[in-house]
Design a protein around this motif. Structure first.
Motif, PDB file in Angstrom:
ATOM      1  N   ALA A 252       0.823  -1.205   0.000  1.00  0.00           N
ATOM      2  CA  ALA A 252       0.000   0.000   0.000  1.00  0.00           C
ATOM      3  C   ALA A 252       0.857   1.254   0.000  1.00  0.00           C
ATOM      4  CB  ALA A 252      -0.935   0.005   1.208  1.00  0.00           C
ATOM      5  N   ALA A 253       2.046   1.172   0.588  1.00  0.00           N
ATOM      6  CA  ALA A 253       2.878   2.362   0.695  1.00  0.00           C
ATOM      7  C   ALA A 253       3.468   2.778  -0.643  1.00  0.00           C
ATOM      8  CB  ALA A 253       3.992   2.123   1.714  1.00  0.00           C
ATOM      9  N   ASP A 254       3.856   1.818  -1.479  1.00  0.00           N
ATOM     10  CA  ASP A 254       4.501   2.188  -2.750  1.00  0.00           C
ATOM     11  C   ASP A 254       3.505   2.393  -3.889  1.00  0.00           C
ATOM     12  OD1 ASP A 254       3.693  -0.383  -3.325  1.00  0.00           O
ATOM     13  OD2 ASP A 254       5.719  -1.223  -3.392  1.00  0.00           O
ATOM     14  N   ARG A 255       2.207   2.227  -3.632  1.00  0.00           N
ATOM     15  CA  ARG A 255       1.134   2.489  -4.602  1.00  0.00           C
ATOM     16  C   ARG A 255       1.242   1.617  -5.855  1.00  0.00           C
ATOM     17  NH1 ARG A 255      -1.191   7.673  -3.351  1.00  0.00           N
ATOM     18  NH2 ARG A 255       0.086   8.816  -1.845  1.00  0.00           N
ATOM     19  N   ALA A 256       1.979   0.522  -5.781  1.00  0.00           N
ATOM     20  CA  ALA A 256       2.120  -0.326  -6.971  1.00  0.00           C
ATOM     21  C   ALA A 256       0.905  -1.202  -7.192  1.00  0.00           C
ATOM     22  CB  ALA A 256       3.374  -1.200  -6.833  1.00  0.00           C
ATOM     23  N   VAL A 257       0.232  -1.611  -6.125  1.00  0.00           N
ATOM     24  CA  VAL A 257      -0.919  -2.509  -6.220  1.00  0.00           C
ATOM     25  C   VAL A 257      -2.180  -1.697  -5.974  1.00  0.00           C
ATOM     26  CG1 VAL A 257      -2.002  -4.579  -5.273  1.00  0.00           C
ATOM     27  CG2 VAL A 257       0.500  -4.424  -5.411  1.00  0.00           C
ATOM     28  N   PRO A 258      -3.160  -1.721  -6.859  1.00  0.00           N
ATOM     29  CA  PRO A 258      -4.402  -0.973  -6.642  1.00  0.00           C
ATOM     30  C   PRO A 258      -5.285  -1.654  -5.604  1.00  0.00           C
ATOM     31  CG  PRO A 258      -4.559  -2.228  -8.662  1.00  0.00           C
ATOM     32  CD  PRO A 258      -3.155  -2.420  -8.156  1.00  0.00           C
ATOM     33  N   GLY A 259      -6.245  -0.900  -5.115  1.00  0.00           N
ATOM     34  CA  GLY A 259      -7.206  -1.440  -4.171  1.00  0.00           C
ATOM     35  C   GLY A 259      -7.045  -0.940  -2.752  1.00  0.00           C
ATOM     36  N   HIS A 260      -6.052  -0.081  -2.516  1.00  0.00           N
ATOM     37  CA  HIS A 260      -5.860   0.499  -1.186  1.00  0.00           C
ATOM     38  C   HIS A 260      -6.425   1.925  -1.207  1.00  0.00           C
ATOM     39  CE1 HIS A 260      -3.329  -2.825   0.154  1.00  0.00           C
ATOM     40  NE2 HIS A 260      -2.742  -2.777  -1.038  1.00  0.00           N
ATOM     41  N   TRP A 261      -7.348   2.212  -0.306  1.00  0.00           N
ATOM     42  CA  TRP A 261      -8.107   3.464  -0.321  1.00  0.00           C
ATOM     43  C   TRP A 261      -7.778   4.307   0.899  1.00  0.00           C
ATOM     44  CZ3 TRP A 261     -11.794   4.454  -4.284  1.00  0.00           C
ATOM     45  CH2 TRP A 261     -12.001   3.387  -5.161  1.00  0.00           C
ATOM     46  N   GLU A 262      -7.946   5.623   0.724  1.00  0.00           N
ATOM     47  CA  GLU A 262      -7.866   6.579   1.835  1.00  0.00           C
ATOM     48  C   GLU A 262      -9.220   7.260   1.967  1.00  0.00           C
ATOM     49  OE1 GLU A 262      -4.777   9.308   0.949  1.00  0.00           O
ATOM     50  OE2 GLU A 262      -3.170   7.802   0.999  1.00  0.00           O
ATOM     51  N   GLY A 263      -9.679   7.458   3.192  1.00  0.00           N
ATOM     52  CA  GLY A 263     -10.999   8.036   3.406  1.00  0.00           C
ATOM     53  C   GLY A 263     -11.012   9.125   4.445  1.00  0.00           C
ATOM     54  N   VAL A 279     -10.569   7.801  -1.824  1.00  0.00           N
ATOM     55  CA  VAL A 279      -9.612   8.001  -2.907  1.00  0.00           C
ATOM     56  C   VAL A 279      -8.726   6.769  -2.988  1.00  0.00           C
ATOM     57  CG1 VAL A 279      -7.779   9.454  -3.832  1.00  0.00           C
ATOM     58  CG2 VAL A 279      -9.645  10.489  -2.533  1.00  0.00           C
ATOM     59  N   GLU A 280      -8.641   6.186  -4.192  1.00  0.00           N
ATOM     60  CA  GLU A 280      -7.778   5.028  -4.402  1.00  0.00           C
ATOM     61  C   GLU A 280      -6.339   5.507  -4.559  1.00  0.00           C
ATOM     62  OE1 GLU A 280      -5.664   1.870  -5.477  1.00  0.00           O
ATOM     63  OE2 GLU A 280      -6.019   3.290  -7.102  1.00  0.00           O
ATOM     64  N   ARG A 281      -5.405   4.927  -3.816  1.00  0.00           N
ATOM     65  CA  ARG A 281      -4.049   5.451  -3.743  1.00  0.00           C
ATOM     66  C   ARG A 281      -3.287   5.313  -5.050  1.00  0.00           C
ATOM     67  NH1 ARG A 281      -1.196   6.385   0.667  1.00  0.00           N
ATOM     68  NH2 ARG A 281       0.620   5.262  -0.151  1.00  0.00           N
ATOM     69  N   LEU A 286     -11.789   8.680  -7.356  1.00  0.00           N
ATOM     70  CA  LEU A 286     -12.583   9.245  -6.266  1.00  0.00           C
ATOM     71  C   LEU A 286     -13.972   8.637  -6.225  1.00  0.00           C
ATOM     72  CD1 LEU A 286     -13.247  11.414  -4.060  1.00  0.00           C
ATOM     73  CD2 LEU A 286     -13.831  12.951  -5.951  1.00  0.00           C
ATOM     74  N   LEU A 287     -14.407   8.303  -5.010  1.00  0.00           N
ATOM     75  CA  LEU A 287     -15.797   7.932  -4.741  1.00  0.00           C
ATOM     76  C   LEU A 287     -16.339   8.884  -3.687  1.00  0.00           C
ATOM     77  CD1 LEU A 287     -15.747   4.008  -4.476  1.00  0.00           C
ATOM     78  CD2 LEU A 287     -16.603   5.399  -6.366  1.00  0.00           C
ATOM     79  N   LEU A 288     -17.504   9.464  -3.957  1.00  0.00           N
ATOM     80  CA  LEU A 288     -18.181  10.315  -2.983  1.00  0.00           C
ATOM     81  C   LEU A 288     -19.365   9.548  -2.416  1.00  0.00           C
ATOM     82  CD1 LEU A 288     -18.151  13.821  -4.727  1.00  0.00           C
ATOM     83  CD2 LEU A 288     -16.670  12.971  -2.916  1.00  0.00           C
ATOM     84  N   VAL A 289     -19.408   9.472  -1.077  1.00  0.00           N
ATOM     85  CA  VAL A 289     -20.428   8.684  -0.381  1.00  0.00           C
ATOM     86  C   VAL A 289     -21.447   9.634   0.218  1.00  0.00           C
ATOM     87  CG1 VAL A 289     -20.835   6.961   1.395  1.00  0.00           C
ATOM     88  CG2 VAL A 289     -18.700   6.922   0.117  1.00  0.00           C
ATOM     89  N   HIS A 290     -22.705   9.413  -0.136  1.00  0.00           N
ATOM     90  CA  HIS A 290     -23.789  10.279   0.304  1.00  0.00           C
ATOM     91  C   HIS A 290     -24.177   9.956   1.741  1.00  0.00           C
ATOM     92  CE1 HIS A 290     -28.114  11.900  -0.219  1.00  0.00           C
ATOM     93  NE2 HIS A 290     -27.273  12.907  -0.130  1.00  0.00           N
ATOM     94  N   LEU A 291     -24.264  10.990   2.584  1.00  0.00           N
ATOM     95  CA  LEU A 291     -24.715  10.860   3.982  1.00  0.00           C
ATOM     96  C   LEU A 291     -25.910  11.789   4.168  1.00  0.00           C
ATOM     97  CD1 LEU A 291     -21.219  10.945   5.735  1.00  0.00           C
ATOM     98  CD2 LEU A 291     -22.615   8.926   5.299  1.00  0.00           C
ATOM     99  N   PRO A 292     -27.123  11.343   3.807  1.00  0.00           N
ATOM    100  CA  PRO A 292     -28.265  12.272   3.758  1.00  0.00           C
ATOM    101  C   PRO A 292     -28.755  12.740   5.118  1.00  0.00           C
ATOM    102  CG  PRO A 292     -28.960  10.027   3.318  1.00  0.00           C
ATOM    103  CD  PRO A 292     -27.475   9.989   3.390  1.00  0.00           C
ATOM    104  N   GLU A 402      -9.070   6.939 -16.685  1.00  0.00           N
ATOM    105  CA  GLU A 402      -8.266   6.204 -17.657  1.00  0.00           C
ATOM    106  C   GLU A 402      -7.339   5.202 -16.971  1.00  0.00           C
ATOM    107  OE1 GLU A 402      -7.953   9.693 -21.086  1.00  0.00           O
ATOM    108  OE2 GLU A 402      -6.298   9.344 -19.698  1.00  0.00           O
ATOM    109  N   ARG A 403      -6.697   5.626 -15.884  1.00  0.00           N
ATOM    110  CA  ARG A 403      -5.796   4.727 -15.193  1.00  0.00           C
ATOM    111  C   ARG A 403      -6.550   3.535 -14.597  1.00  0.00           C
ATOM    112  NH1 ARG A 403      -0.665   5.404 -13.024  1.00  0.00           N
ATOM    113  NH2 ARG A 403      -0.401   6.810 -14.806  1.00  0.00           N
ATOM    114  N   LEU A 404      -7.740   3.790 -14.067  1.00  0.00           N
ATOM    115  CA  LEU A 404      -8.522   2.697 -13.499  1.00  0.00           C
ATOM    116  C   LEU A 404      -9.000   1.742 -14.572  1.00  0.00           C
ATOM    117  CD1 LEU A 404      -9.783   1.545 -10.901  1.00  0.00           C
ATOM    118  CD2 LEU A 404     -11.837   2.866 -11.420  1.00  0.00           C
ATOM    119  N   SER A 405      -9.398   2.262 -15.720  1.00  0.00           N
ATOM    120  CA  SER A 405      -9.870   1.375 -16.788  1.00  0.00           C
ATOM    121  C   SER A 405      -8.745   0.488 -17.292  1.00  0.00           C
ATOM    122  CB  SER A 405     -10.447   2.221 -17.937  1.00  0.00           C
ATOM    123  OG  SER A 405      -9.432   3.039 -18.518  1.00  0.00           O
ATOM    124  N   LYS A 406      -7.528   0.981 -17.323  1.00  0.00           N
ATOM    125  CA  LYS A 406      -6.401   0.137 -17.733  1.00  0.00           C
ATOM    126  C   LYS A 406      -6.192  -1.013 -16.734  1.00  0.00           C
ATOM    127  CE  LYS A 406      -3.710   3.632 -20.233  1.00  0.00           C
ATOM    128  NZ  LYS A 406      -2.428   4.368 -20.276  1.00  0.00           N
TER     129      LYS A 406
END
Length: 410
Positions: A252-263, A279-281, A286-292, A402-406
């Protein structure tokens, strides 16, 4: 001097030179040389040397210890450990090098000390009148200052004590009192204290400098100081123990592997509304989570669980969050999503740098001091899509989408 120097210098027999001895050491403490002090007092130089260094028993004369006796270390203990205090040998070295016009930094390097230590030693222990640095007088001054406890400045000055007590009775704060002292007695430094000195006089028992009941006039009304932070007494923040960021996988620290998120949360006016940001590192997606309704721990857990469950399995590896109370249900979130949660150290926002940067970008859409509850889920999706399609320098001017789709295609 409070005695008359004897004019008859012939031997006086076993006459005790008590007053002469006291006056001799008083002059030496003031920085005067040994020969000069002996001439002023009217004694032989060898007499002053015996007073300083002591003498052995001889005939009817008893042995006399030196004025500054050095206690030898116990046998078998080896050489003494280096002290945080300057020794007399250090001060002799300083005096010799000053006489040779050496710089403070050169002296500090030779003694293995900080330059500020040498500069402070010269400033505090030199002769108050002529400014000369005498090592033995400096050693005596340093040893005289070392005993504790020391009498407080407030307790030794009745005028200062009465001024502080009178204004504490008027419910002035210690800081206001200290500034008033500096204005009213600008040319009297003995009337200047810091507000910490006032607090010490109030809180430290046994000093008796200020009346104990005056603590009721303080803003807090406390009779003793309460520490703000104490590592040993820090209460656990959540019912389930936190897993700190130091235990997060290295991938997670070197950002080489996707799937590690910061919130984190961005909070609206009066902290009544909020939006959760993920935010995926690796891709900065970005994902925005609704808190109504609210941003309580239960509401945040439910909203994050719904958002994370929409992701493919290889994009659900970990989540890094700060120690906000909204993540009190982190254990239930991890059980529901199989995503471990790692917590940053207190006061360390740089450990979630991607999320903090994205939150700054989001303030273009959600300014501070506004009500965030008016934004619908569709509004949040539109803002997230706009940011995910914005080129990013850190991605080589690719967009997060684009980076995520790759990554998904791979």
């Amino acid at each position: 001097m409070d005695f008359k120097i004897r004019e008859d210098r012939r031997p006086q027999g076993p006459r005790k030179l008590v007053q002469e001895r006291e006056a001799y050491f008083r002059l030496v403490d003031q920085g005067m040389g040994y020969s000069e002090a002996a001439a002023v007092i009217g004694i032989n130089v060898r007499t002053g040397k015996r007073w300083r260094n002591g003498r052995g028993a001889s005939g009817r004369n008893k042995a006399a210890p030196p004025i500054n006796a050095v206690v030898p270390p116990p046998v078998g203990t080896g050489p003494p450990a280096p002290s945080r205090y300057l020794s007399e040998a250090d001060r002799i070295h300083i005096a010799d090098r000053l006489r040779e016009k050496a710089t403070v930094r050169a002296i500090a390097a030779e003694l293995g000390r900080s330059p500020s230590t040498i500069s402070r030693e010269i400033r505090r222990n030199r002769h108050p009148t002529n400014g000369q640095y005498r090592p033995h007088a400096a050693q005596a001054r340093a040893m005289a200052r070392r005993p504790r406890p020391k009498p407080g400045k407030i307790g030794q000055n009745p005028e200062l004590r009465d001024f502080i007590q009178d204004h504490l009775t008027l419910r002035w704060s210690p800081e206001q009192i200290c500034h008033a002292l500096r204005r009213r007695f600008a040319d009297r430094p003995e009337m200047h204290v810091t507000h910490e000195t006032v607090y010490q006089a109030l809180y430290v028992q046994g000093r008796g400098e200020l009346r104990r009941e005056l603590t009721r006039a303080l803003r807090t009304g406390r009779a003793m100081r309460r520490p703000h932070r104490h590592a040993a007494k820090r209460q656990p923040r959540f019912s389930h123990s936190m897993v700190m960021i130091s235990e997060r996988p290295a991938e997670a620290a070197d950002r080489a592997v996707p799937g590690h998120w910061e919130g984190d949360l961005i909070v609206g006016r009066n902290s009544r509304s909020a939006i959760a940001t993920l935010v995926e590192r690796s891709t900065r997606y970005l994902l925005l989570v609704h808190l109504p309704t609210d941003h309580s721990a239960a509401a945040v857990r439910t909203a994050l669980t719904d958002a994370v469950q929409t992701l493919p399995p290889h994009l659900k590896r970990s989540l890094t969050w700060d120690q906000g109370c909204e993540m009190a249900a982190h254990h239930a979130f991890s059980i529901a999503t199989d995503v471990p949660v790692y917590f940053c150290d207190p006061g360390s926002p740089w450990q979630r740098g991607s999320n903090e940067n994205t939150n700054g970008l989001l303030r273009q859409y959600f300014p501070k001091g506004t009500d965030l509850s008016v934004h619908t889920r569709e509004d949040l999706d539109a803002v997230a899509a706009e940011l995910n399609s914005r080129p990013r320098k850190t991605l080589g001017w690719e967009t997060p989408a684009e980076r995520l789709s790759k990554l998904l295609a791979a």
